[in-house]
Each structure stands twice: as structure tokens, then as C-alpha cells.
Scaffold this motif. Structure first.
Motif, PDB file in Angstrom:
ATOM      1  N   PRO A  54     -16.567 -10.262  -0.016  1.00 29.92           N
ATOM      2  CA  PRO A  54     -16.277  -9.210   0.978  1.00 29.92           C
ATOM      3  C   PRO A  54     -16.219  -9.776   2.406  1.00 29.92           C
ATOM      4  CG  PRO A  54     -17.957  -8.478  -0.563  1.00 29.92           C
ATOM      5  CD  PRO A  54     -17.772  -9.940  -0.822  1.00 29.92           C
ATOM      6  N   GLN A  55     -15.220  -9.346   3.119  1.00 31.41           N
ATOM      7  CA  GLN A  55     -15.051  -9.606   4.558  1.00 31.41           C
ATOM      8  C   GLN A  55     -14.491  -8.316   5.146  1.00 31.41           C
ATOM      9  OE1 GLN A  55     -13.592 -13.977   5.108  1.00 31.41           O
ATOM     10  NE2 GLN A  55     -12.720 -13.267   3.178  1.00 31.41           N
ATOM     11  N   PRO A  56     -15.356  -7.381   5.508  1.00 33.62           N
ATOM     12  CA  PRO A  56     -14.981  -5.960   5.673  1.00 33.62           C
ATOM     13  C   PRO A  56     -13.726  -5.721   6.511  1.00 33.62           C
ATOM     14  CG  PRO A  56     -17.345  -6.243   5.922  1.00 33.62           C
ATOM     15  CD  PRO A  56     -16.774  -7.620   5.806  1.00 33.62           C
ATOM     16  N   VAL A  57     -13.686  -6.210   7.722  1.00 34.31           N
ATOM     17  CA  VAL A  57     -12.552  -5.868   8.593  1.00 34.31           C
ATOM     18  C   VAL A  57     -11.250  -6.434   8.035  1.00 34.31           C
ATOM     19  CG1 VAL A  57     -11.595  -6.135  10.914  1.00 34.31           C
ATOM     20  CG2 VAL A  57     -14.050  -5.706  10.609  1.00 34.31           C
ATOM     21  N   PHE A  58     -11.274  -7.672   7.581  1.00 34.77           N
ATOM     22  CA  PHE A  58     -10.065  -8.302   7.073  1.00 34.77           C
ATOM     23  C   PHE A  58      -9.668  -7.731   5.715  1.00 34.77           C
ATOM     24  CE2 PHE A  58     -12.186 -11.413   9.844  1.00 34.77           C
ATOM     25  CZ  PHE A  58     -11.174 -11.631  10.774  1.00 34.77           C
ATOM     26  N   ASP A  59     -10.684  -7.390   4.846  1.00 34.78           N
ATOM     27  CA  ASP A  59     -10.366  -6.762   3.556  1.00 34.78           C
ATOM     28  C   ASP A  59      -9.662  -5.435   3.762  1.00 34.78           C
ATOM     29  OD1 ASP A  59     -11.565  -8.923   2.430  1.00 34.78           O
ATOM     30  OD2 ASP A  59     -13.451  -7.908   1.947  1.00 34.78           O
ATOM     31  N   GLU A  60     -10.152  -4.635   4.725  1.00 35.82           N
ATOM     32  CA  GLU A  60      -9.534  -3.337   4.979  1.00 35.82           C
ATOM     33  C   GLU A  60      -8.108  -3.496   5.503  1.00 35.82           C
ATOM     34  OE1 GLU A  60     -12.180  -1.565   7.716  1.00 35.82           O
ATOM     35  OE2 GLU A  60     -13.848  -1.362   6.294  1.00 35.82           O
ATOM     36  N   ALA A  61      -7.871  -4.513   6.327  1.00 33.48           N
ATOM     37  CA  ALA A  61      -6.517  -4.717   6.852  1.00 33.48           C
ATOM     38  C   ALA A  61      -5.549  -5.079   5.733  1.00 33.48           C
ATOM     39  CB  ALA A  61      -6.535  -5.808   7.919  1.00 33.48           C
ATOM     40  N   VAL A  62      -5.988  -5.922   4.785  1.00 33.81           N
ATOM     41  CA  VAL A  62      -5.126  -6.295   3.666  1.00 33.81           C
ATOM     42  C   VAL A  62      -4.901  -5.100   2.752  1.00 33.81           C
ATOM     43  CG1 VAL A  62      -4.945  -7.771   1.628  1.00 33.81           C
ATOM     44  CG2 VAL A  62      -5.765  -8.727   3.786  1.00 33.81           C
ATOM     45  N   ALA A  63      -5.985  -4.332   2.448  1.00 32.30           N
ATOM     46  CA  ALA A  63      -5.832  -3.197   1.554  1.00 32.30           C
ATOM     47  C   ALA A  63      -4.894  -2.145   2.136  1.00 32.30           C
ATOM     48  CB  ALA A  63      -7.209  -2.586   1.263  1.00 32.30           C
ATOM     49  N   ALA A  64      -5.012  -1.903   3.443  1.00 30.54           N
ATOM     50  CA  ALA A  64      -4.140  -0.915   4.070  1.00 30.54           C
ATOM     51  C   ALA A  64      -2.680  -1.365   4.051  1.00 30.54           C
ATOM     52  CB  ALA A  64      -4.595  -0.671   5.506  1.00 30.54           C
ATOM     53  N   ALA A  65      -2.454  -2.653   4.167  1.00 35.78           N
ATOM     54  CA  ALA A  65      -1.074  -3.136   4.191  1.00 35.78           C
ATOM     55  C   ALA A  65      -0.444  -3.136   2.807  1.00 35.78           C
ATOM     56  CB  ALA A  65      -1.032  -4.539   4.794  1.00 35.78           C
ATOM     57  N   VAL A  66      -1.192  -3.589   1.768  1.00 36.73           N
ATOM     58  CA  VAL A  66      -0.591  -3.719   0.436  1.00 36.73           C
ATOM     59  C   VAL A  66      -0.324  -2.351  -0.203  1.00 36.73           C
ATOM     60  CG1 VAL A  66      -1.652  -5.961   0.092  1.00 36.73           C
ATOM     61  CG2 VAL A  66      -2.850  -3.930  -0.692  1.00 36.73           C
ATOM     62  N   ARG A  67      -1.033  -1.300   0.239  1.00 40.17           N
ATOM     63  CA  ARG A  67      -0.754   0.027  -0.324  1.00 40.17           C
ATOM     64  C   ARG A  67       0.668   0.481   0.011  1.00 40.17           C
ATOM     65  NH1 ARG A  67      -6.150   1.124   1.572  1.00 40.17           N
ATOM     66  NH2 ARG A  67      -7.606   1.238  -0.201  1.00 40.17           N
ATOM     67  N   ALA A  68       1.190  -0.022   1.111  1.00 36.73           N
ATOM     68  CA  ALA A  68       2.540   0.364   1.522  1.00 36.73           C
ATOM     69  C   ALA A  68       3.613  -0.553   0.962  1.00 36.73           C
ATOM     70  CB  ALA A  68       2.636   0.392   3.052  1.00 36.73           C
ATOM     71  N   PHE A  69       3.225  -1.607   0.237  1.00 36.85           N
ATOM     72  CA  PHE A  69       4.224  -2.506  -0.322  1.00 36.85           C
ATOM     73  C   PHE A  69       5.058  -1.774  -1.378  1.00 36.85           C
ATOM     74  CE2 PHE A  69       1.697  -6.691   0.446  1.00 36.85           C
ATOM     75  CZ  PHE A  69       1.850  -6.490   1.802  1.00 36.85           C
ATOM     76  N   GLN A  70       6.336  -2.053  -1.408  1.00 37.14           N
ATOM     77  CA  GLN A  70       7.243  -1.524  -2.426  1.00 37.14           C
ATOM     78  C   GLN A  70       7.951  -2.688  -3.105  1.00 37.14           C
ATOM     79  OE1 GLN A  70       7.716   1.594  -3.567  1.00 37.14           O
ATOM     80  NE2 GLN A  70       6.040   2.324  -2.220  1.00 37.14           N
ATOM     81  N   PHE A  71       8.083  -2.618  -4.402  1.00 33.10           N
ATOM     82  CA  PHE A  71       8.679  -3.707  -5.174  1.00 33.10           C
ATOM     83  C   PHE A  71       9.818  -3.177  -6.034  1.00 33.10           C
ATOM     84  CE2 PHE A  71       4.355  -5.049  -4.366  1.00 33.10           C
ATOM     85  CZ  PHE A  71       4.477  -6.392  -4.061  1.00 33.10           C
ATOM     86  N   GLU A  72      10.768  -4.055  -6.293  1.00 30.53           N
ATOM     87  CA  GLU A  72      11.688  -3.831  -7.410  1.00 30.53           C
ATOM     88  C   GLU A  72      10.878  -4.104  -8.676  1.00 30.53           C
ATOM     89  OE1 GLU A  72      14.660  -2.737  -7.454  1.00 30.53           O
ATOM     90  OE2 GLU A  72      15.115  -2.734  -5.289  1.00 30.53           O
ATOM     91  N   PRO A  73      10.741  -3.144  -9.574  1.00 25.14           N
ATOM     92  CA  PRO A  73       9.807  -3.335 -10.704  1.00 25.14           C
ATOM     93  C   PRO A  73      10.199  -4.527 -11.572  1.00 25.14           C
ATOM     94  CG  PRO A  73      11.246  -1.455 -11.094  1.00 25.14           C
ATOM     95  CD  PRO A  73      11.485  -1.874  -9.682  1.00 25.14           C
ATOM     96  N   ALA A  74       9.186  -5.080 -12.216  1.00 26.69           N
ATOM     97  CA  ALA A  74       9.431  -6.144 -13.183  1.00 26.69           C
ATOM     98  C   ALA A  74      10.111  -5.553 -14.417  1.00 26.69           C
ATOM     99  CB  ALA A  74       8.123  -6.818 -13.563  1.00 26.69           C
ATOM    100  N   THR A  75      10.949  -6.376 -15.040  1.00 19.83           N
ATOM    101  CA  THR A  75      11.659  -5.906 -16.237  1.00 19.83           C
ATOM    102  C   THR A  75      11.443  -6.881 -17.366  1.00 19.83           C
ATOM    103  OG1 THR A  75      13.700  -7.019 -15.557  1.00 19.83           O
ATOM    104  CG2 THR A  75      13.426  -4.739 -14.847  1.00 19.83           C
ATOM    105  N   TYR A  76      11.414  -6.322 -18.565  1.00 21.50           N
ATOM    106  CA  TYR A  76      11.360  -7.139 -19.777  1.00 21.50           C
ATOM    107  C   TYR A  76      12.392  -6.570 -20.734  1.00 21.50           C
ATOM    108  CZ  TYR A  76       9.848  -9.470 -24.006  1.00 21.50           C
ATOM    109  OH  TYR A  76       9.821 -10.229 -25.137  1.00 21.50           O
ATOM    110  N   GLY A  77      13.359  -7.398 -21.058  1.00 25.45           N
ATOM    111  CA  GLY A  77      14.446  -6.922 -21.892  1.00 25.45           C
ATOM    112  C   GLY A  77      15.274  -5.864 -21.200  1.00 25.45           C
ATOM    113  N   GLY A  78      15.271  -5.882 -19.855  1.00 22.80           N
ATOM    114  CA  GLY A  78      16.060  -4.914 -19.104  1.00 22.80           C
ATOM    115  C   GLY A  78      15.340  -3.616 -18.814  1.00 22.80           C
ATOM    116  N   LYS A  79      14.088  -3.449 -19.290  1.00 20.84           N
ATOM    117  CA  LYS A  79      13.349  -2.213 -19.086  1.00 20.84           C
ATOM    118  C   LYS A  79      12.183  -2.467 -18.134  1.00 20.84           C
ATOM    119  CE  LYS A  79      14.468  -0.366 -23.697  1.00 20.84           C
ATOM    120  NZ  LYS A  79      13.898   0.165 -24.964  1.00 20.84           N
TER     121      LYS A  79
END
Length: 615
Positions: free
Chosen positions: A110-135
């Protein structure tokens, strides 16, 4: 399935990088292994009656990792505690089949201030989903971000005072003796600020100051305090001499001041590092001559220096004693010979030895040296104005060393940026082969150069914004120098033949000169104090102008013969002026303690022919 992403961001800006490493579920491989584990049927391996081409292998599904849709920056937290070491935060993300982060698990401590900054940022990340066999399929992603410590705050700005654009320099000497004052301190007060400089052992000092009135104070051990008022203008360099009085004087001390005797130099020899390391010459040996006393350093199109008191036509520009019409390329260009060929430069401002007969002004003679049998050299140069190089390589089959050099200059490309009405180009080459050794050897040396200045063609349209260019000045020459030398005990014989071609084109007038200069020289060295040199030299020049058939010689001017037909388009020529002379100068001097004896004999032949009169 898991995908590891490493993310690093500097604290001073949103610069990030996403590194992904994918661990795919190799389901196809597992399926293939299960198929291999099943037992074969009883008739396996026995083809049926309808057996033909085996069926095609099924296409195996593939896995494609997720890709971020937008930025993956993590802002540096405003309330972050001070730190000097990088802070690393690693989390495990679960990305569902829609590309949304659904779960965050902390990996690092745990590193409270820095952990919170990373958690707040990654919640907003959007990805093209992973696919397996096209699904689309969910995956786990490892994300690492490093927070670097912020840069230190800038140093506080201090008041440096007014700019020191002026300079006070000078020399401190004792009043009455003119001896330099040692250990002195010079202090200048300008306004409410003080500036200090220490004098060197010879009493010289230099003190940068702002412009305006200054109160100068000089203090030195054993001397009284010296005070002087000065006023400096902006960007002025004021040179002064301050007479500082001693505390006490010896009544029996007598100081005699006299002028130093000036010795006139009849020859200046430059060699070694001094001909390539003089500031402002760019490593060009011939450029060093312009920094010597008696030479005018003019900035012009002239391809040679100007020796004071002599015209260029009466000054000799030589390479190993052979005349060359150019020393430099036009427009302050480099010398026409690569610097690595030049071993020594001899400059005679006047009174040159008899071997330089035919010149009444100064002599500038560049001396080359033989290449060593084991010498290897590669030198290449390229800049905005020219490209060139030199290669030196031994050739054991011929018992010698070959050297090839060349240069091509294109300053016209730079001139084009300023005007399209003028252009300049130049080139030169040198090919040399040294065979044998220093006592018995031979040399073949071919070299040449050419400069061309182009201006607007005479036939160009005056209203044309980009008029065509045509040559208005061409300077060029070629030389082939053949040498053979032999040494017999104290006697050295040298045989040499130089042939060449010179061309000068200027504003429609075209001159060309064919040159032939054979020579034989004998040198006998008795000891370190006596060397006798004698020889025979000849200089033959054939000058032609344009296509008119006018011809002459170095000291011979041919014009239309008096008996020529006035209507003949190519009339015969005959000498109208011949000037020539020959001299043999023999000198011997001996010094016995305070007595010096000199013996000299000069014999010669002069000839002048003018309009039928010969004497």
C-alpha cells in the motif's frame, strides 16, 4: 488468460507508454494433444477402397489481446508526499468482454495517495475487448505505473546588476622605475556595486564593467593607494596605464629605459602543428600566411594573399618550388591542395634566395613531404559548402605509397538562398605516388583545381525572374610533376620536370597557358656549416588568347608579322617584344672568431628585343 501491461509516466507531463505481453490459452494445442492420446481404430493405417487425399486440418481459433481505446495517462497526485525515489504501483485489472475494467486488485504494498491516483485513472480506461476465435472474452491485465519525483524548484533569481558590456584593461607600473607592479588588486566602484580584478605578475589586468562613471582604486603591497576616475561608454574597451608610487625608493637606484632593437626577418618557416592549429585558419596551412607580418588579410574574391609592397604578379605562389596560379578557391575558400600534403610553408616577404629567381616581391612556398612506406591515412570531410577526402595507402608491389585526394565545393547552393543572379562552384584533385626512399627515390605528382563564377547570361531576358546563368569567370590549372633524386655520399642530384596547363576566362576573354619547367640541381654538403647548391632551370610558357591566334611566351610577345597579308584571316606571327635574363650566383662565407669573410661571384646574360632592335 492474462495480459501484462507496464505503464510509466514522468511527473512533469502526461507522457505514457503501454507495453502489453499476452499469455494466450493454447486451447488448440490442448485439443491436438487429446486427439493424439486416443487409441487408433483396428483398421488404422489400411486405406479403404475410396481412400484418396487426406482431409484438410481444421482451422484453429486465435487469441487477440485487448487494446486501449484512449489515453492511459495517470495524473500525478496534487497531494503527493515528497519523495526522492521513484514510486512503483502495480495493480491487476479484470477487463470484461465489453472492454470495461470491472475489478482492480492491488499487487504492490500500500502507498495510499499513489494507489488512489492509479485506481481512479484505471477505472476510466476503455479497451477493445480481447477475442478468442473472433468472440470477445474477459481477460486479466497487470498494469504498472512509476511516479518519478518532481524536479527541484528553480533557483531563486538574484539581482546580477547592470550588464558588464564595457572592459577596462591595462598595465600597472611603478612610478619612476616602470617596473611591473606585482600582487596588485584593481577595484572599480560603479554606482553602489564593486568589481574586482587581480593583476598578473607582469602587471596586466582586465576588468569587465558596466558603462558609466567608475571610481578605480589600486592597492598593492609596498605601494601607496592609487585612485583614478574613469568613464566608460557602452561596449567600450578602455586601455590604460597606471603609475603606482612605491612606499619608499632606494636613492642609489638608477633605471635606464631604452628601445628594443628590431630585427627584420628575411624568412619565416612554419611547420608541424603551427600550420594546422592557428585559430581562424580552419586547419588550412596556406591560410596561416595571412596572419603573418607583411601580409594583407583582405576579404575578396582573390585566390591568393597580398604581400604588402608587392603586386600579385611579382609575388611567387609555389608548391615545392613550382609556380601555381591559385592558392585558394574563390570567395575565401580553402586552399587548392589538401592540408595533409603540406609539411612546411616558407614565407619570404622580400629578399628571397636565388633559387626563387624571376620574382621581385614576396615568396610563399608550400613544401610537401614524402609519404612513409608504412603510412595509412583516411580523411573525409563534408559540410554545407563542400565535400572532400584523402586516402593514403602503401603499394608493396611498386615499392611505394599512393595518395589520392579531392574536393568539390558548392557554395552556390548557399548563395541561391540570397540571390538567383550568381552562383559559384569549385573542385580540386591531387594524385601522388612516392617510390624508393629518401636518399634514392622518385615521385609522380599530379594536381589541379578549377573555380567557376556564374552570373546572369548576356542573352537573358531582363524581365525573367529566374534568368539563366553563364560563366563570367573561370580560373583553373593542371600540373604534372615528375621527380628523380639520387644520393652519392655527399652529393645529391635531383632531376625534375613540370608540365601544366592554366586557363583564365573573364567576361568573354579566354586565356590559356601551356607550361613546361625542367630543372636539374646538384647539392654538395661539405659539413654542417657549408652546403653548395647549383643547377639549371628553364621556364617555357606558351600563351594563347581566345581564337585569334595571338601567341607569346613568358617573356616573349608575338604579334602579326610585318610581312603578313592584311587580308589573311590567320596571319603569321613574329616576336615584337622579348625580355629575358639568366644569372648564376656563387657564394662562400667563413667566420674566424670575430672576422667574417664573404666571397661571391655573379655571372649572367640579359636580352631585350623590341620592334626589330635586339640588345
Amino acid at each position: 488468460m492474462a495480459m501484462m501491461l507496464r505503464h510509466r509516466r514522468l511527473a512533469d507531463g502526461p507522457r505514457t507508454a503501454l507495453l502489453a505481453a499476452v499469455i494466450a490459452a493454447l486451447l488448440a494445442t490442448l485439443g491436438a494433444q487429446r486427439a493424439l492420446a486416443q487409441p487408433a481404430p483396428p483398421d488404422a493405417g489400411v486405406p479403404g477402397p475410396d481412400a484418396g487425399t487426406p482431409p484438410a486440418a481444421p482451422i484453429q481459433p486465435t487469441f487477440e489481446p485487448p487494446h486501449p481505446r484512449g489515453s492511459t495517462d495517470v495524473p500525478y497526485p496534487d497531494n503527493a508526499p515528497a519523495h526522492t525515489d521513484p514510486v512503483v504501483v502495480t495493480v491487476k485489472l479484470t477487463v470484461d468482454a465489453t472492454g470495461t475494467v470491472t475489478k482492480i486488485d492491488q499487487v504492490t504494498p500500500p502507498q495510499p495517495v499513489f494507489d488512489e491516483a492509479v485506481a481512479a485513472a484505471v477505472r476510466a480506461f476503455q479497451f477493445e475487448p480481447a477475442t478468442y476465435g473472433g468472440k470477445p472474452v474477459p481477460v486479466e491485465v497487470t498494469f504498472t505505473h512509476t511516479f518519478l519525483p518532481p524536479p527541484p524548484p528553480p533557483a531563486p533569481v538574484t539581482d546580477a546588476g547592470p550588464p558588464t558590456s564595457s572592459v577596462l584593461r591595462g598595465r600597472l607600473v611603478e612610478l619612476g622605475t616602470r617596473a611591473p607592479v606585482r600582487g596588485a588588486t584593481v577595484t572599480a566602484k560603479v554606482g553602489d556595486r564593486s568589481y574586482t580584478a587581480e593583476a598578473d605578475p607582469k602587471g596586466h589586468f582586465e576588468l569587465p564593467l558596466p558603462d558609466g562613471p567608475a571610481s578605480i582604486t589600486v592597492t598593492a603591497p609596498g605601494h601607496t593607494r592609487f585612485v583614478q576616475q574613469e568613464s566608460l561608454a557602452a561596449k567600450q574597451e578602455l586601455a590604460v596605464t597606471y603609475l603606482v608610487e612605491r612606499d619608499r625608493y632606494d636613492p642609489y637606484e638608477i633605471v635606464v629605459v631604452g628601445e628594443q632593437r628590431r630585427e627584420e626577418a628575411s624568412r619565416i618557416s612554419l611547420r608541424g602543428a603551427e600550420i594546422k592549429q592557428v585559430p581562424g585558419t580552419f586547419g588550412d596551412p596556406f591560410r596561416v600566411v595571412q596572419a603573418l607580418p607583411g601580409v594583407a588579410s583582405v576579404v575578396s574574391l582573390l585566390p591568393f594573399p597580398i604581400v604588402r609592397g608587392a603586386t600579385p604578379s611579382s609575388t611567387g605562389f609555389l608548391l615545392d618550388g613550382a609556380r601555381v596560379p591559385l592558392l585558394y578557391h574563390l570567395l575565401s575558400g580553402p586552399s587548392v591542395v589538401h592540408p595533409d600534403f603540406i609539411d612546411e610553408v616558407q614565407f619570404y616577404p622580400g629578399g628571397a634566395p636565388v633559387v626563387y629567381g624571376g620574382y621581385t616581391g614576396g615568396i610563399i612556398d608550400g613544401r610537401t613531404s614524402r609519404a612513409r612506406p608504412d603510412e595509412h591515412l583516411l580523411d573525409f570531410d563534408a559540410n554545407l559548402l563542400q565535400v572532400g577526402g584523402l586516402v593514403r595507402q602503401p603499394i608493396p608491389v611498386l615499392d611505394g605509397t599512393a595518395t589520392v585526394a579531392g574536393r568539390y565545393g558548392f557554395p552556390g547552393l548557399i548563395l541561391r538562398l540570397a540571390t538567383n543572379l550568381v552562383s559559384l562552384s569549385y573542385w580540386d584533385y591531387q594524385v601522388r605516388f612516392d617510390g624508393g626512399n629518401a636518399r634514392n627515390g622518385w615521385t609522380v605528382f599530379a594536381f589541379g583545381a578549377s573555380d567557376e563564377l556564374d552570373t546572369v547570361a548576356p542573352t537573358a531576358d531582363p524581365n525573367d525572374p529566374n534568368p539563366p546563368l553563364a560563366p563570367s569567370l573561370i580560373l583553373g590549372f593542371h600540373r604534372l610533376d615528375l621527380r628523380l633524386h639520387r644520393t652519392y655520399d655527399r652529393l645529391t642530384t635531383s632531376f625534375r620536370g613540370v608540365v601544366g596547363y592554366d586557363r583564365t576566362y573573364s567576361m568573354g576573354t579566354d586565356f590559356s597557358v601551356l607550361v613546361a619547367e625542367p630543372s636539374v640541381r646538384l647539392t654538395w654538403k661539405h659539413d654542417a656549416s657549408l652546403t653548395v647548391t647549383g643547377g639549371v632551370e628553364a621556364s617555357i610558357h606558351d600563351v594563347s588568347q581566345g581564337a585569334n591566334g595571338m601567341a607569346g611566351a613568358n617573356d616573349e610577345l608575338d604579334t602579326v608579322a610585318p610581312t603578313a597579308d592584311p587580308n589573311d584571316p590567320n596571319p603569321p606571327l613574329a616576336p615584337s617584344l622579348i625580355l629575358g635574363f639568366h644569372r648564376l650566383d656563387l657564394r662562400l662565407h667563413r667566420t674566424y672568431d670575430r672576422l667574417t669573410t664573404s666571397f661571391r661571384g655573379v655571372v649572367g646574360y640579359d636580352r631585350t628585343y623590341s620592334m626589330g632592335t635586339d640588345f
